[in-house]
Design an enzyme around this catalytic site. Structure first.
Site, PDB file in Angstrom:
ATOM      1  N   ARG A 157       0.840  -1.203   0.000  1.00 48.52           N
ATOM      2  CA  ARG A 157       0.000   0.000   0.000  1.00 48.52           C
ATOM      3  C   ARG A 157       0.871   1.249   0.000  1.00 48.52           C
ATOM      4  NH1 ARG A 157      -1.766   3.003   4.835  1.00 48.52           N
ATOM      5  NH2 ARG A 157      -3.386   4.500   4.238  1.00 48.52           N
ATOM      6  N   LYS A 160     -12.934   3.195   0.948  1.00 50.32           N
ATOM      7  CA  LYS A 160     -12.584   3.301   2.357  1.00 50.32           C
ATOM      8  C   LYS A 160     -13.781   3.872   3.119  1.00 50.32           C
ATOM      9  CE  LYS A 160      -8.490   4.726   3.542  1.00 50.32           C
ATOM     10  NZ  LYS A 160      -7.298   5.590   3.674  1.00 50.32           N
ATOM     11  N   ARG A 173      -8.481  19.637   7.006  1.00 51.68           N
ATOM     12  CA  ARG A 173      -7.330  19.730   7.899  1.00 51.68           C
ATOM     13  C   ARG A 173      -7.137  21.164   8.364  1.00 51.68           C
ATOM     14  NH1 ARG A 173      -4.004  15.402   8.555  1.00 51.68           N
ATOM     15  NH2 ARG A 173      -4.495  13.600   7.238  1.00 51.68           N
ATOM     16  N   THR A 232      -6.006  -0.195  10.304  1.00 48.37           N
ATOM     17  CA  THR A 232      -5.707   0.823  11.312  1.00 48.37           C
ATOM     18  C   THR A 232      -5.380   0.247  12.689  1.00 48.37           C
ATOM     19  OG1 THR A 232      -7.310   2.274  10.192  1.00 48.37           O
ATOM     20  CG2 THR A 232      -6.349   3.063  12.247  1.00 48.37           C
TER      21      THR A 232
END
Length: 480
Positions: A26, A209, A63, A267
């Site tokens: 990945r 995702k 962000r 994760t």
């Protein structure tokens, strides 16, 4: 699946991960540029062309902007403004800029704003034009470019950023296998990526995702258009109360299995192994739980990207996987949804049942698109499935499906010889012996037409029956 950073991607390192058990590499585009990502791809292919390569997009994330020095220290009860802006605008003690220009339009009074994966919570107390006024709920430090989440509030951000499109096109041009699109909220987000893929006539597959409540709520429609799903528990655990995550994980895996879609659990699976040589018991249980729930793949992030014990982390995952899989069972009565080819589905089910009732060593298939392999994978059988693929990208795609061991074979001129070629290759490679009982699922009309028959027999007998000279006799008889 292991995340590889461009700061540590030499051939020897990737080879060590592959030898330890990695099937998919990945690349996280949030932490790499095109040059670094290209270096990872080139070195991975030097190790083996059977390793699949996946790249994450950043997706529609928010962000904080740039913060001076080491950050802005805030205390519980402080009042601070939140305003949309560019990432290079300098935030201050009075105003925090975030990378969503319309945040004041989307976020209502009373909503929580979580910064840096939930480390700091703000609660909106009022709105003044294009500015939110918020109260700080706990002591903390606001730093540059940290994640911003607004639980239970739909945010109207575009699914694909300019940076995302640049990486998607790069992935297509470099013949990558998967694009993991971040923060998928609905099927429209999947279709936006597919539109770019179709423009370039690419075979690359989309992994959605799931990282927020919208994605969870819309999983059924997402599954109609995506190739697979990644349960990205990092942001998911920020957006949704953590006690709900195990239930959501189990539900998503079940839906993916029934839809014949590969599902990845990701994760912090071995977070402690970033700096420690041994996993905690809780982490071992977490990996085991994902395997008991029948995930196709388990993923490492920081453990292999920048951790001190990357190979040890992979080996730990492999040991747990092998141990737990010995205690799992075949899902014989899986309720397959969206079945496009009933013949293939029924043959896959029959092959799995034969493995339960007979001393079968393995199932052998050949496939052009990978469909037969995905059908067999959905049953989570206890016998290995050797899938001979006539396209290299299909071979790599199969690496993501449970229980499938893909092989590449040059396309056959005469497809009726496929059984002889496949079984001879597997026997020569030491995967099977002449006495092994196997199940073969194949198609008399070529791999492109799908499966049409199932045959059970010893490797030796099936090789003898399908030998070229024997097949010639059968064809001559048929012609007469």
């Amino acid at each position: 699946m292991a995340t590889v950073s461009d700061r540590r991607c030499d051939v020897e390192f990737i080879a060590s991960l592959y030898e330890a058990g990695v099937n998919v590499v990945r690349i996280n585009s949030a932490h790499a540029d095109i040059e670094g990502a290209t270096r990872i791809v080139e070195n991975t292919r030097k190790v083996s062309d059977s390793i699949a390569i996946l790249i994450d997009t950043k997706g529609p994330e928010i962000r904080t902007s740039r913060v001076a020095d080491s950050g802005i220290t805030v205390s519980k009860g402080d009042i601070i403004c939140v305003k949309g802006g560019d990432k290079e605008q300098i935030s201050s003690r009075e105003t925090i800029y975030v990378t969503d220009h319309a945040i004041a339009d989307d976020v209502p009074v009373g909503a929580s704003i979580l910064i840096d994966d939930g480390e700091l919570e703000l609660v909106v107390i009022s709105r003044e034009n294009d500015t939110l006024v918020a109260r700080v709920e706990n002591d903390g430090i606001i730093k540059s470019f940290k994640s911003v989440n607004v639980p239970d509030v739909p945010i109207s951000l575009p699914s694909i950023t300019e940076r995302d499109e640049k990486f998607i096109v790069w992935a297509i041009e470099n013949d990558l296998d998967f694009i993991a699109h971040s923060f998928v909220r609905s099927s429209e987000d999947v279709l936006a990526v597919q539109k770019i893929i179709d423009k370039y006539n690419s075979h690359i597959k989309i992994i959605s995702k799931i990282e927020n409540q919208e994605g969870v709520d819309n999983i059924d429609s997402i599954l109609e258009y995506t190739y697979g799903v990644m349960i990205a528990r990092g942001d998911l655990g920020v957006e949704i109360p953590s006690e709900k995550i195990p239930i959501i994980q189990r539900t998503l895996i079940k839906k993916c299995v029934e839809s014949k879609k590969p599902v990845i659990v990701a994760t912090q699976m071995l977070q402690s192994m970033i700096s420690n040589p041994r996993a905690t018991r809780a982490e071992i249980s977490d990996i085991a739980n994902a395997i008991y729930q029948r995930a196709d793949a388990i993923m490492l992030s920081g453990e292999t990207a920048n951790g001190q014990y990357p190979v040890e982390a992979v080996r730990t995952m492999v040991r747990v996987a092998l141990q737990v899989e010995s205690d799992t069972y075949t899902i014989e009565n899986v309720n397959m949804t969206s079945v496009n080819n009933e013949i293939t589905a029924q043959l896959a089910r029959s092959a799995v049942r034969a493995c339960l009732n007979l001393p079968v060593k393995a199932v052998v298939i050949d496939t052009l698109s990978g469909r037969t392999g995905r059908y067999l994978s959905a049953f989570r059988g206890s016998k290995v499935v050797y899938a001979v693929c006539y396209r290299k990208h299909v071979m790599r795609e199969m690496a993501l499906s449970y229980g499938i061991y893909p092989y590449y074979h040059e396309p056959l001129r005469f497809h009726h010889n496929f059984m002889f070629n496949i079984l001879t290759q597997l026997k020569n490679d030491g995967k099977l012996t002449g006495e092994d009982l196997i199940v073969v699922v194949g198609g008399d009309f070529g791999a492109a037409k799908g499966a049409s028959f199932m045959e059970i027999g010893s490797v030796e007998n099936l090789i003898s029956k399908s030998a070229p000279d024997q097949m010639t006799k059968f064809i001559e008889q048929d012609n007469k």
